[in-house]
Write a protein that holds these residues in place. Structure first.
Motif, short mmCIF file in Angstrom:
data_model
loop_
_atom_site.label_atom_id
_atom_site.label_comp_id
_atom_site.label_asym_id
_atom_site.label_seq_id
_atom_site.Cartn_x
_atom_site.Cartn_y
_atom_site.Cartn_z
N PRO A 45 72.32 21.60 6.38
CA PRO A 45 71.89 20.94 7.62
C PRO A 45 71.81 19.42 7.45
O PRO A 45 71.62 18.92 6.35
CB PRO A 45 70.51 21.53 7.87
CG PRO A 45 69.99 21.81 6.49
CD PRO A 45 71.19 22.26 5.69
N TYR A 46 71.99 18.73 8.55
CA TYR A 46 71.91 17.28 8.53
C TYR A 46 71.01 16.82 9.67
O TYR A 46 70.66 17.59 10.56
CB TYR A 46 73.30 16.65 8.67
CG TYR A 46 74.08 17.10 9.89
CD1 TYR A 46 73.78 16.61 11.16
CD2 TYR A 46 75.12 18.03 9.77
CE1 TYR A 46 74.48 17.02 12.27
CE2 TYR A 46 75.82 18.45 10.89
CZ TYR A 46 75.50 17.94 12.13
OH TYR A 46 76.20 18.36 13.23
N ILE A 47 70.63 15.54 9.63
CA ILE A 47 69.82 14.93 10.68
C ILE A 47 70.67 13.91 11.40
O ILE A 47 71.27 13.03 10.77
CB ILE A 47 68.58 14.23 10.08
CG1 ILE A 47 67.72 15.21 9.28
CG2 ILE A 47 67.74 13.58 11.18
CD1 ILE A 47 66.60 14.54 8.50
N SER A 48 70.76 14.02 12.71
CA SER A 48 71.50 13.04 13.52
C SER A 48 70.57 11.89 13.87
O SER A 48 69.45 12.10 14.35
CB SER A 48 72.05 13.69 14.79
OG SER A 48 72.98 14.70 14.47
N MET A 49 71.03 10.68 13.62
CA MET A 49 70.17 9.51 13.75
C MET A 49 70.26 8.87 15.14
O MET A 49 71.34 8.87 15.76
CB MET A 49 70.56 8.47 12.70
CG MET A 49 70.58 9.01 11.28
SD MET A 49 69.03 9.84 10.81
CE MET A 49 67.90 8.45 10.92
N ASP A 75 70.65 15.19 0.25
CA ASP A 75 69.80 14.64 1.30
C ASP A 75 69.94 13.12 1.41
O ASP A 75 69.47 12.53 2.38
CB ASP A 75 68.32 14.97 1.03
CG ASP A 75 68.06 16.47 0.98
OD1 ASP A 75 68.62 17.19 1.82
OD2 ASP A 75 67.31 16.90 0.10
N LYS A 76 70.56 12.50 0.41
CA LYS A 76 70.62 11.04 0.36
C LYS A 76 72.05 10.55 0.50
O LYS A 76 72.54 9.73 -0.27
CB LYS A 76 69.99 10.54 -0.93
CG LYS A 76 68.50 10.92 -1.04
CD LYS A 76 67.88 10.46 -2.34
CE LYS A 76 66.41 10.88 -2.41
NZ LYS A 76 65.76 10.45 -3.66
N VAL A 77 72.70 11.09 1.51
CA VAL A 77 74.04 10.65 1.87
C VAL A 77 74.11 10.55 3.39
O VAL A 77 73.34 11.21 4.10
CB VAL A 77 75.15 11.61 1.36
CG1 VAL A 77 75.19 11.64 -0.15
CG2 VAL A 77 74.94 13.02 1.93
N LEU A 78 75.00 9.72 3.90
CA LEU A 78 75.20 9.66 5.34
C LEU A 78 76.69 9.56 5.62
O LEU A 78 77.48 9.15 4.78
CB LEU A 78 74.43 8.50 5.98
CG LEU A 78 74.75 7.05 5.63
CD1 LEU A 78 75.98 6.53 6.38
CD2 LEU A 78 73.56 6.16 5.97
#
Length: 223
Positions: A45-49, A75-78
């Protein structure tokens, strides 16, 4: 990256040819703008900013003061998505603070974005007097005081004057200033903070007096 940071991402063909400015819906910003979205975490899963601006070579996103990052490397990639195509996955480091001073030119150098005590915009023609209070607009000051709990759905637009967990050290012309307030800037995005600081009585005068902001060893840009 740090909680409460306004981040600019640069690249080529990463958005529409004509830049698009986001319009908030109530107290929230869109997480997709002109077919552009930015995600933290890969794979899912990812978080949309929340996005502030999308253009051909630049996208601006806002990290909430309540932003948290997982402990795993994934968790520390975008990465950025435009019209369904993903950019490369970019790793990043995290910190509690990453202070930066907004500038009137919007490029991080030159005149600081500040209000004088009378409400005028600080500048060469409207300088702040010694002993007066200036309001500085900055980013990357981290979380709020511990008494402020994280809401279930944090707002992207600040509505209350919540104080930061730490008081920054502000120097004007190399001289430490008294900080009267450090916290949210109501009406602005949550990654923008306001600092009310008193200009030292012995501060140097002139059109290019240096302003520096420090948070527990992390320093803003020089200028």
């Amino acid at each position: 990256l740090a909680p409460g940071l306004l981040l600019s991402i640069y690249g080529q063909s990463i958005g529409p040819d004509t830049g698009v400015q986001a319009v908030s819906s109530g107290s929230n910003l869109p997480t997709a703008l002109a077919s552009v979205s930015v995600h933290v975490g890969y794979p899912s899963p990812y978080i949309s900013m929340p996005i502030l601006f999308a253009g051909p070579n630049q996208t601006n996103i806002s990290l909430s003061p309540f932003q948290s990052f997982g402990s795993q490397s994934r968790d520390k990639v975008l990465y950025l998505t435009y019209r369904g195509l993903n950019s490369e996955v970019i790793p990043f480091n995290t910190a509690a603070y990453s202070p930066g001073v907004f500038t009137t030119g919007g490029v991080g150098t030159g005149q600081a974005a500040a209000w004088n005590a009378d409400g005028s915009i600080n500048g060469t023609a409207q300088a702040a007097a010694r002993g007066s209070v200036v309001s500085l607009f900055v980013t990357g000051l981290g979380t709020y005081v511990s008494s402020v709990s994280k809401p279930d759905d944090p707002s992207d637009i600040s509505s209350s004057a919540l104080s930061t967990s730490r008081i920054p050290v502000v120097t004007i012309g190399g001289i430490t200033s008294q900080v009267l307030y450090s916290g949210a800037a109501p009406g602005l995005v949550s990654s923008a903070y306001q600092i009310n600081a008193k200009v030292p009585d012995n501060a140097p005068v002139g059109p290019t007096v240096p302003l520096v902001l420090q948070m527990i060893g992390a320093s803003s840009q020089q200028g």
